[in-house]
Design an enzyme around this catalytic site. Structure first.
Site, mmCIF file in Angstrom:
data_model
loop_
_atom_site.group_PDB
_atom_site.id
_atom_site.type_symbol
_atom_site.label_atom_id
_atom_site.label_comp_id
_atom_site.label_asym_id
_atom_site.label_seq_id
_atom_site.Cartn_x
_atom_site.Cartn_y
_atom_site.Cartn_z
ATOM 1 N N HIS A 195 -4.287 -6.183 -0.878
ATOM 2 C CA HIS A 195 -3.401 -6.877 -1.813
ATOM 3 C C HIS A 195 -4.093 -7.113 -3.157
ATOM 4 O O HIS A 195 -3.521 -6.897 -4.221
ATOM 5 C CB HIS A 195 -2.981 -8.204 -1.169
ATOM 6 C CG HIS A 195 -2.150 -9.018 -2.051
ATOM 7 N ND1 HIS A 195 -0.816 -8.746 -2.247
ATOM 8 C CD2 HIS A 195 -2.460 -10.031 -2.871
ATOM 9 C CE1 HIS A 195 -0.356 -9.594 -3.132
ATOM 10 N NE2 HIS A 195 -1.318 -10.379 -3.521
ATOM 11 N N ARG A 458 -7.082 1.839 7.875
ATOM 12 C CA ARG A 458 -7.006 1.737 6.413
ATOM 13 C C ARG A 458 -6.774 0.308 5.936
ATOM 14 O O ARG A 458 -6.976 -0.001 4.771
ATOM 15 C CB ARG A 458 -5.916 2.672 5.865
ATOM 16 C CG ARG A 458 -4.538 2.358 6.373
ATOM 17 C CD ARG A 458 -3.549 3.461 6.045
ATOM 18 N NE ARG A 458 -2.839 3.229 4.800
ATOM 19 C CZ ARG A 458 -1.845 3.990 4.359
ATOM 20 N NH1 ARG A 458 -1.471 5.056 5.049
ATOM 21 N NH2 ARG A 458 -1.230 3.725 3.235
ATOM 22 N N CYS A 495 -1.234 12.848 -3.071
ATOM 23 C CA CYS A 495 -0.364 11.714 -3.406
ATOM 24 C C CYS A 495 -0.863 10.401 -2.818
ATOM 25 O O CYS A 495 -0.154 9.409 -2.823
ATOM 26 C CB CYS A 495 1.070 11.978 -2.973
ATOM 27 S SG CYS A 495 1.247 12.179 -1.190
HETATM 28 C C1 PEP Z 1 -1.169 8.624 2.385
HETATM 29 O O1 PEP Z 1 -1.332 8.447 3.594
HETATM 30 O O2 PEP Z 1 -2.099 8.911 1.600
HETATM 31 C C2 PEP Z 1 0.160 8.492 1.780
HETATM 32 C C3 PEP Z 1 0.377 8.826 0.532
HETATM 33 O O3 PEP Z 1 1.120 7.967 2.559
HETATM 34 P P1 PEP Z 1 1.235 6.383 2.871
HETATM 35 O O4 PEP Z 1 0.204 5.679 2.054
HETATM 36 O O5 PEP Z 1 2.621 5.993 2.528
HETATM 37 O O6 PEP Z 1 0.969 6.356 4.339
HETATM 38 MG MG MG Z 2 0.362 8.343 4.917
#
Ligand code: PEP
Ligand code: MG
Length: 564
Positions: A195, A458, A495
C-alpha cells in the site's frame, strides 16, 4: 540520471527503492503505536455497562476524526478514509468487543481480543483480505489511544519538509498525505506492491520500503539523503553535495514532465508505452497521459464485490467505456484473473489450501467454460462498436501450457479477437516455443512471474528482497520469453510493476521487450529514461543484469553501464 555521490556518504542503510527521486530533509517518525494492554482484573457487573459506553464514545470520536479527514480529502484518499471509517463502525467488530466487555474485560483489552479474532479470519481468507489486517490493527490502535486519552498514533505534524519514517504505513496514514510536507517515505517493511508503495507512486514521492530493523538506528530530526532509485538512505552527508543531488533530481523531474511520446531510445529504437487500467475512470485518466494505449485492462477489478456474474450486455457496456477513452488505439483486455489475491464471489472456489497455486485465472474457465465464453462475447460485442481500424487484443492470465494457450486462442479467433497470453507462470516462459505458435502476442506479468519463480508470496512484506523483478532468475525467464518471441515473430510486452521502473525498462528493452505497460503516471518517467540511452546500452545493461548473482547486483550493474 540523478544519483547520490558515494564519496560524500559516511553511513548508509538501504532497502528496496520503489519510487525514484532524491530528497534531503530531517526525519520524522510516525507517532508510535500504543503499548497493547494486559488483561488486568475483571470488571465488576456494575462497571460493564459504563465500560461499554466508554468504548462506544471512543469509537465515535475516532470515526468522526477520520470522517472529517475524509471530507477534506479527495479521490482515492477520501475513499480509503471512508473505508477505514466503515471498519471502525463495523457492527461485527463492535459486537465482538461488546461481547468481550460483557465477560468482564476492560475496553482496551476487549478491543485487542476482538481485533485479533478478525485479523486471523482475514489472514486465513488470504489475498486482498489479508492485506486489510494493517487497517484493522490501525483502528485498534486509534481506539486504544483514544480510550487512554493519548495522542492518536499516525502521522506527526511536520513543520518543515520532512522525510517520513515508519515501520509500515496504514492506509489511513497515507490517505491525504501532503507531498509538500513529506518529501520522501521510508518504511521498515513492505514490498514493491504494498500500500505504501502504491500511494507514494501516486503522489510522486521518492519511496524506499523493506529497509529492515536498521531503520530504527536513525533518530527523528537527523537529516538524511534518500535516493528512491538506488534504494539508499545516506547519513552524515555533506549538505552542499546533498542539495546538488536534490537539484539534479528536480531537473530530472522537469525533464520527465516535459517528455513527449512516442517513446524511443536516443538512437531511434521504438518501444511502445502503454497504461495499466482497472476501469473506465482510470482509462479516461490514462488517455490524458503519454500512453499510446492500454497494455493491461484488469477486468476482474470491477467485479471484486459482485455476488453474481454480470450479464454479457452489462459487461459489454463497461468494456465499451474503457474502449471509448482510447479511440482506435490498442487496448489489451485481460480476461478474468479471479482467485488468490483477487477473489470474486461468483468465480472463485470457496476454500483452497494454497490459493496462489490453486484454481485461479484461466484455470477457473477450464472448469467453467461459460464464464470465459460469455466474457469473450462481451468483449467482442464492445469491440465491434469501436471505430474501424481499432485494435482490441485479448489475453488470458496464468497460462501454463501450450494446450491452454491453444484453447484460449481458438475461443478468441472464433469471435474475431486477437489472442494473447500473459507469461506469469515460469513454465510458460520455459516452454515459449510450444506456447507461442497459437498466439498473436504475449505480455509478461512480472508480479506473478517473480512470485512463482522465487516461490515468494508477492504480498509478503518479509519477502520483498525475493519478490523483486531485478532478481536475475526472473530476468532470465524474461530473456527466454523474448528469444521465443523473436523465433515465432510474436511481440512480447511487459505489464507488471517492473515496467514502471525506468532503469529496469532499459534492461527489458535490451532483452528484446517490444512494449511496456505501467500505471499511467509512470509512463513519462520511463519514456524520458529511454530517450537518454541507446539500444546498445540497453543490451549491455541487460547482459550485465542477467549475469549478476542478486537483485541488488543486477541493479548496480545496470546503473554502472550508464556511468552512475
Ligand atoms: C502480473 O502478475 O505481473 C500482472 C500484471 O498481473 P496482476 O498483477 O494483476 O496479477
Ligand atoms: Mg498476475
Amino acid at each position: 540520471m540523478a544519483n547520490v555521490n558515494e564519496s560524500t556518504v559516511s553511513g548508509e542503510v538501504s532497502g528496496t527503492g520503489v519510487v525514484a527521486g532524491i530528497a534531503y530533509a530531517p526525519v520524522v517518525w510516525v507517532r508510535p503505536r500504543p503499548e497493547l494492554p494486559e488483561a488486568g482484573n475483571p470488571l465488576r457487573d456494575d462497571e460493564r455497562e459504563p465500560e461499554m459506553e466508554r468504548f462506544l464514545a471512543a469509537v465515535e470520536t475516532v470515526a468522526e476524526r477520520l470522517q472529517h479527514r475524509a471530507d477534506n480529502a479527495q479521490d482515492q484518499a477520501a475513499e480509503v478514509l471512508k473505508a477505514t471509517v466503515g471498519m471502525v463502525r463495523d457492527r461485527g467488530w463492535q459486537k465482538t468487543v461488546r461481547k468481550n466487555i460483557t465477560t468482564g474485560q476492560r475496553a482496551e483489552y476487549a478491543v485487542v481480543g476482538a481485533t485479533d479474532r478478525f485479523v486471523s479470519m482475514f489472514e486465513s481468507a488470504g489475498g486482498l483480505m489479508a492485506e486489510r489486517t494493517t487497517d484493522l490493527r490501525d483502528i485498534r490502535d486509534r481506539v486504544i489511544a483514544e480510550l487512554r486519552g493519548e495522542e492518536e498514533p499516525g502521522l506527526p505534524d511536520a513543520r518543515q519538509p520532512s522525510i517520513l519514517f515508519a515501520d509500515d504505513l496504514a492506509p489511513a496514514d497515507t490517505a491525504g498525505l501532503d507531498p509538500e510536507k513529506f518529501v520522501a517515505i521510508v518504511t521498515e517493511v513492505g514490498g514493491p506492491t504494498s500500500h505504501t508503495a502504491i500511494i507514494a507512486r501516486q503522489l510522486g514521492v521518492p519511496c524506499i520500503v523493506a529497509v529492515g530493523k536498521e531503520l530504527h538506528d536513525i533518530p527523528a530530526g537527523e537529516k538524511v539523503l534518500v535516493d528512491g532509485a538506488a534504494g539508499t538512505i545516506a547519513r552524515n552527508v555533506d549538505e552542499s553535495e546533498a542539495l546538488k543531488s536534490v537539484e539534479e533530481s528536480r531537473r530530472q523531474q522537469e525533464r520527465i514532465a516535459g517528455w513527449q511520446g512516442p517513446a524511443q531510445t536516443s538512437d531511434g529504437h521504438r518501444v511502445q508505452l502503454l497504461a495499466n487500467v482497472a476501469d473506465p475512470k482510470a482509462a479516461t485518466a490514462a488517455a490524458k497521459s503519454q500512453a499510446e494505449g492500454v497494455g493491461l485492462y484488469r477486468t476482474e477489478l470491477s467485479f471484486l464485490s459482485s455476488t453474481s456474474e454480470p450479464s454479457v450486455d452489462e459487461q459489454a457496456e463497461l468494456y465499451g467505456r474503457v474502449f471509448d477513452a482510447f479511440g482506435t488505439s490498442k487496448v489489451v483486455v485481460r480476461t478474468l484473473d479471479a482467485g488468490s489475491d483477487k477473489p470474486i464471489a461468483y468465480a472463485t472456489l470457496a476454500s483452497e489450501e494454497n490459493p496462489a497455486l490453486g484454481v485461479r485465472g484461466l484455470r477457473i474457465a477450464l472448469g467453467n467454460e461459460g464464464l470465459m465464453t460469455r466474457q469473450l462475447d462481451a468483449i467482442a460485442q464492445a469491440a465491434q462498436a469501436r471505430p474501424e481500424g481499432s485494435q482490441t487484443w485479448v489475453m488470458a492470465p496464468m497460462v501454463a501450457t501450450a494446450d491452454e494457450a491453444e484453447w484460449f486462442a481458438g475461443l478468441c479467433r472464433e469471435r474475431g479477437l486477437v489472442p494473447g497470453a500473459m507469461i506469469e507462470v515460469p513454465a510458460a516462459a520455459l516452454m515459449a516455443d510450444t506456447v507461442m505458435p497459437s498466439l498473436d502476442f504475449v505480455s509478461i506479468g512480472t508480479n506473478d512471474l517473480t512470485q512463482y519463480a522465487m516461490a515468494a508470496d508477492r504480498l509478503s512484506p518479509q519477502l520483498a528482497y525475493l519478490t523483486d523483478p531485478w532478481q536475475p532468475a526472473v530476468l532470465k525467464l524474461i530473456e527466454l520469453t523474448c528469444q521465443g518471441g523473436q523465433r515465432h515473430d510474436v511481440p512480447v510486452g511487459v505489464c507488471g510493476e517492473a515496467a514502471a521502473d525506468p532503469l529496469l525498462a532499459c534492461v527489458l528493452t535490451g532483452l528484446g521487450v517490444n512494449s511496456l505497460s505501467a500505471a499511467s503516471n509512470a509512463v513519462a518517467g520511463v519514456g524520458a529514461q529511454l530517450a537518454e540511452v541507446t539500444l546498445d546500452q540497453c543490451r549491455e545493461m541487460a547482459a550485465a543484469a542477467v549475469g549478476s548473482r542478486s537483485a541488488a547486483e543486477a541493479k548496480a550493474a545496470a546503473r554502472a553501464v550508464l556511468g552512475d
